[in-house]
Every structure is written in C-alpha cells, then in structure tokens.
Enzyme design. Structure first.
Site, PDB file in Angstrom:
ATOM      1  CB  CYS A 135      -0.926  -0.011   1.217  1.00 10.63           C
ATOM      2  SG  CYS A 135      -1.937   1.472   1.370  1.00 10.63           S
ATOM      3  CB  CYS A 138      -0.542   2.474   4.003  1.00 12.09           C
ATOM      4  SG  CYS A 138      -2.120   1.900   3.395  1.00 12.09           S
ATOM      5  CG  ASP A 139       3.113   1.181   4.604  1.00  9.97           C
ATOM      6  OD1 ASP A 139       2.759   1.716   5.664  1.00  9.97           O
ATOM      7  OD2 ASP A 139       2.792   0.024   4.289  1.00  9.97           O
TER       8      ASP A 139
HETATM    9  P1  FAD Z   1     -10.292  -6.041   6.660  1.00 11.68           P
HETATM   10  O1  FAD Z   1      -9.436  -5.200   7.518  1.00 11.68           O
HETATM   11  O2  FAD Z   1      -9.683  -6.763   5.517  1.00 11.68           O
HETATM   12  O3  FAD Z   1     -11.044  -7.091   7.599  1.00 11.68           O
HETATM   13  C1  FAD Z   1     -11.783  -8.141   7.065  1.00 11.68           C
HETATM   14  C2  FAD Z   1     -12.373  -8.935   8.204  1.00 11.68           C
HETATM   15  O4  FAD Z   1     -13.290  -9.891   7.653  1.00 11.68           O
HETATM   16  C3  FAD Z   1     -11.362  -9.725   9.038  1.00 11.68           C
HETATM   17  O5  FAD Z   1     -11.687  -9.612  10.394  1.00 11.68           O
HETATM   18  C4  FAD Z   1     -11.579 -11.170   8.572  1.00 11.68           C
HETATM   19  O6  FAD Z   1     -11.274 -12.140   9.573  1.00 11.68           O
HETATM   20  C5  FAD Z   1     -13.072 -11.129   8.308  1.00 11.68           C
HETATM   21  N1  FAD Z   1     -13.552 -12.192   7.425  1.00 11.68           N
HETATM   22  C6  FAD Z   1     -13.215 -12.453   6.146  1.00 11.68           C
HETATM   23  N2  FAD Z   1     -13.869 -13.539   5.707  1.00 11.68           N
HETATM   24  C7  FAD Z   1     -14.644 -13.974   6.743  1.00 11.68           C
HETATM   25  C8  FAD Z   1     -15.534 -15.060   6.931  1.00 11.68           C
HETATM   26  N3  FAD Z   1     -15.796 -15.947   5.967  1.00 11.68           N
HETATM   27  N4  FAD Z   1     -16.159 -15.199   8.135  1.00 11.68           N
HETATM   28  C9  FAD Z   1     -15.926 -14.315   9.131  1.00 11.68           C
HETATM   29  N5  FAD Z   1     -15.093 -13.256   9.012  1.00 11.68           N
HETATM   30  C10 FAD Z   1     -14.453 -13.109   7.841  1.00 11.68           C
HETATM   31  N6  FAD Z   1      -4.901   1.588   5.672  1.00 11.68           N
HETATM   32  C11 FAD Z   1      -4.717   2.814   6.188  1.00 11.68           C
HETATM   33  O7  FAD Z   1      -5.663   3.611   6.188  1.00 11.68           O
HETATM   34  N7  FAD Z   1      -3.536   3.181   6.770  1.00 11.68           N
HETATM   35  C12 FAD Z   1      -2.465   2.332   6.826  1.00 11.68           C
HETATM   36  O8  FAD Z   1      -1.387   2.692   7.322  1.00 11.68           O
HETATM   37  C13 FAD Z   1      -2.625   1.024   6.285  1.00 11.68           C
HETATM   38  N8  FAD Z   1      -1.617   0.138   6.336  1.00 11.68           N
HETATM   39  C14 FAD Z   1      -1.818  -1.117   5.840  1.00 11.68           C
HETATM   40  C15 FAD Z   1      -0.789  -2.046   5.955  1.00 11.68           C
HETATM   41  C16 FAD Z   1      -0.961  -3.334   5.490  1.00 11.68           C
HETATM   42  C17 FAD Z   1       0.176  -4.334   5.614  1.00 11.68           C
HETATM   43  C18 FAD Z   1      -2.204  -3.711   4.888  1.00 11.68           C
HETATM   44  C19 FAD Z   1      -2.405  -5.124   4.375  1.00 11.68           C
HETATM   45  C20 FAD Z   1      -3.226  -2.793   4.763  1.00 11.68           C
HETATM   46  C21 FAD Z   1      -3.051  -1.493   5.231  1.00 11.68           C
HETATM   47  N9  FAD Z   1      -4.059  -0.552   5.141  1.00 11.68           N
HETATM   48  C22 FAD Z   1      -3.895   0.690   5.691  1.00 11.68           C
HETATM   49  C23 FAD Z   1      -5.338  -0.863   4.493  1.00 11.68           C
HETATM   50  C24 FAD Z   1      -6.397  -1.195   5.564  1.00 11.68           C
HETATM   51  O9  FAD Z   1      -5.874  -2.171   6.434  1.00 11.68           O
HETATM   52  C25 FAD Z   1      -7.676  -1.692   4.906  1.00 11.68           C
HETATM   53  O10 FAD Z   1      -8.149  -0.729   3.995  1.00 11.68           O
HETATM   54  C26 FAD Z   1      -8.754  -1.970   5.951  1.00 11.68           C
HETATM   55  O11 FAD Z   1      -8.299  -2.876   6.925  1.00 11.68           O
HETATM   56  C27 FAD Z   1     -10.017  -2.527   5.309  1.00 11.68           C
HETATM   57  O12 FAD Z   1     -10.923  -2.769   6.328  1.00 11.68           O
HETATM   58  P2  FAD Z   1     -12.126  -3.782   6.175  1.00 11.68           P
HETATM   59  O13 FAD Z   1     -12.878  -3.682   7.441  1.00 11.68           O
HETATM   60  O14 FAD Z   1     -12.856  -3.548   4.909  1.00 11.68           O
HETATM   61  O15 FAD Z   1     -11.497  -5.237   5.997  1.00 11.68           O
END
Ligand code: FAD
Length: 319
Positions: A135, A138-139
């Site tokens: 990302c 982000c970084d």
């Molecule tokens: P996610 O965070 O992807 O969460 C998905 C959830 O769904 C998880 O809890 C998972 O267990 C659950 N899930 C999936 N399938 C199932 C299932 N079948 N049953 C039950 N639960 C399930 N964003 C920033 O704004 N700033 C940053 O500095 C930043 N740094 C990042 C660094 C890294 C290494 C990564 C990978 C991403 C980063 N991001 C950052 C991006 C950010 O993490 C994502 O945009 C954000 O987490 C998305 O949130 P979400 O709730 O949509 O999904």
C-alpha cells in the site's frame, strides 16, 4: 439456531464501525470475526494516517480500541468463520464453523487481501515493518530519500510507482514482461519521470535482508536487496533497495456470495452508488470488500458507519 436483527461478518475497521453504530442504535449486532480478528491492520506496524492519533498508532492497538468500543455498547463478537450464507432467504441464514444463525439484516465487511509474490518472505516482511508493503498511500511516507522498487505492470503498479517518486530518491518498477498493461497516458507520465526506471523482463526470486537494531534494543530484519532473474535470458543479478512495494492486485473476500450477489470483474461486491445497499434487500456491504478504489482504514470505517445506518433505516421500513 439463534435469530438476530443484524449480523455483521468481519472485524476490520468496517465491521467494527458498523458494530459501534448498530449497537448504539439498539440493534444488538452479532459479529463474526473470522480468521483475522481485527482485519488487515493487525498485520502492520505504525498507522500514521488514521485521524485522532497525532503520533500515529500501532495497527493492532488501533483495532483493539475499535473492538473495545464496539463491546462497550453491547456488541457480541464470536470467534467463528462464516462458511455459507443464504442471502435470499427470509430470514437470511448464516452458517459458521460452529453453528447456524438467522438474521433480518446482514452486513458484509469481509475485506480484501493483498496478493503477494508467492515467495513467502515478502508477506512475512510486510508484517514486521521489514520494508515491504502492498500500500503506497499507507507506507510511502516511510521511504523518504530511499531507493525502492515496485513489482507489477498494471495501472495500480504504475500509479503507485509514480506516486512513490514523491518520497523515494529512486523507484525501480520491476515487470515480468517487456511491456506494461497500464494505460498509455499513465505509462507516458511514468516514463517522463526522471526518478522512475523500469526493469523489464525481470522477476523477484528472493529478498535479501540485514539485521537492524532499534532504539529499544530489539532487532528487526530489514530488506536490503532483491535477487532478480531475467525472464528471457535466465540471468541473475541483485538490486539494492530499502523498500519494496508489491502491486500485483488484491483479492476481495467474496467467494461466500458467488452467484448470490453481483460482483465486478475483479470480484468486488457491487453496491448502489452512494450507499452500502446491495441489490438484495437487507444485505449491505462495506469496507474493502466493495471498494477497489481507496482501500483505506478510514474509508472502510466510514462505509461501516453507512452500512449500519442503511441497515437501521431498512429495518425501520420493514415495520
Ligand atoms: P479487513 O481489515 O480486511 O477485515 C476483514 C475482516 O473480515 C477480518 O476480520 C476477517 O477475519 C473477516 N472475514 C473475512 N472472511 C470472513 C468469513 N468468511 N467469516 C468471518 N469473518 C471473515 N490503511 C490505512 O488507512 N492506513 C495504513 O497505514 C494502512 N496500512 C496497511 C498495511 C498493510 C500491511 C495492509 C495489508 C493494509 C493497510 N491498510 C492501511 C489498508 C487497511 O488495512 C484496509 O483498507 C482496511 O483494513 C479494510 O478494512 P475492512 O474492514 O474492509 O477489511
């Protein structure tokens, strides 16, 4: 089989924010956290762009705070993974690895996962602050004045490589073929950028690291070079870098809903623009699972709020 007004699948920023809003609206949501409690931010270190934390906050700590905030208002969070969902049924049915449930409204917040190169080390170093990331937004800021590389050849890779030249002293875009898939306009902009070079016909075979001792006395493995292989000649060589961005795409976690909810070509759920409503009444999607554009914690949290409000209004309309 227990019945719930609202079930939320996922505990990233989207799922937790939906849970905070839904529980404060007296909807007593049941949340399934799946295999990655706290979502993607639990596999990163410093998060510097989530508002409210002027010094930044560690990803896992931010997610612990969100979880505690959701629980404070009565959200029930279960360590279960959803294996099947029948979204067309009334009530909607959800089966996990531990039980079966029904609900009136379903909020999908299952996120997306970055695709890694399949060499193991890239994903491992991204989790430990080792200088590998998926990302740039982000970084990128962490790589001011450093020489870095970006892997990929599509629009995202070229856009991220161009964006990273704002910080890095030099960006090498590594692509396995001799031409990019990115749009012509984007390529021209990239080629005109004096800080950006393209390394054609190359793949990353391995990542070399060096051990760095932090001010705390802890040691951390940091990327120091990439071992590259020429895809045409097979020749091997080394590229010294202090950072690597892997930009070969993301995989939205939508397989549960195949054939039930419309998705775009990349598998992201489609919602009515400006809302979190899917075409199936009472089913809402928020966060990265429906967003291939922004993919940020704050946008995920924002759409989690929208999903809870959309669900609350929809439930109100059902009488
Ligand atoms: P996610 O965070 O992807 O969460 C998905 C959830 O769904 C998880 O809890 C998972 O267990 C659950 N899930 C999936 N399938 C199932 C299932 N079948 N049953 C039950 N639960 C399930 N964003 C920033 O704004 N700033 C940053 O500095 C930043 N740094 C990042 C660094 C890294 C290494 C990564 C990978 C991403 C980063 N991001 C950052 C991006 C950010 O993490 C994502 O945009 C954000 O987490 C998305 O949130 P979400 O709730 O949509 O999904």
């Amino acid at each position: 089989m227990s019945h719930h007004k609202v079930i939320i699948i996922g505990t990233g920023p989207a799922g937790y924010t939906a849970a905070i809003y839904a529980s404060r609206a007296n909807l007593a949501p049941l949340v399934f956290e799946g295999a990655q409690p706290g979502g993607q931010l639990t596999i990163t270190t410093e998060v510097e762009n989530f508002p409210g934390f002027r010094e930044g906050i560690l990803g896992p700590s931010l997610m612990d705070e969100m979880r505690a905030q959701a629980e404070r208002f009565g959200t029930e969070i279960r360590s279960e993974t959803v294996l099947r969902a029948d979204v067309a049924a009334t009530p909607k049915r959800v089966a996990t690895d531990k039980g079966e449930y029904t609900c009136d409204a379903l909020i999908i917040a299952t996120g997306a996962s970055a695709k890694w190169m399949g060499i193991g080390k890239d994903e491992a170093l991204s989790r430990t602050g080792g200088g590998v990331s998926a990302c740039a937004t982000c970084d990128g800021f962490f790589f001011r004045g450093k020489e870095i590389a970006v892997v990929g050849g599509g629009d995202t890779a070229v856009e991220e490589a161009t964006f990273l030249t704002k910080f890095a002293s030099k960006v090498t875009l590594i692509h396995r073929r001799d031409q990019l898939r990115a749009s012509k306009a984007m390529q021209e902009r990239a080629f005109a950028n004096p800080k950006l070079q393209v390394r054609w016909n190359a793949v990353v075979e391995d990542i070399a690291t060096r051990t760095q001792t932090l001010a705390t006395g802890e040691t951390v493995e940091k990327i120091s070079a990439l071992h590259l292989k020429d895809t045409v000649t097979g020749a091997l060589d080394e590229l010294a870098v202090e950072g690597l961005f892997v930009a070969i795409g993301h995989q939205p976690n939508t397989h549960l809903f195949a054939g039930q909810l419309p998705m775009d070509a990349a598998g992201y759920l489609q919602v009515v623009p400006g809302t979190t409503r899917t075409p199936v009444a009472g089913v809402f999607a928020c966060g990265d699972v429906q967003d291939h554009q922004y993919r940020q914690a704050i946008t995920a949290a924002g759409s989690g709020c929208m999903a809870a409000i959309d669900a609350e209004r929809w439930l109100g309309e059902q009488g």
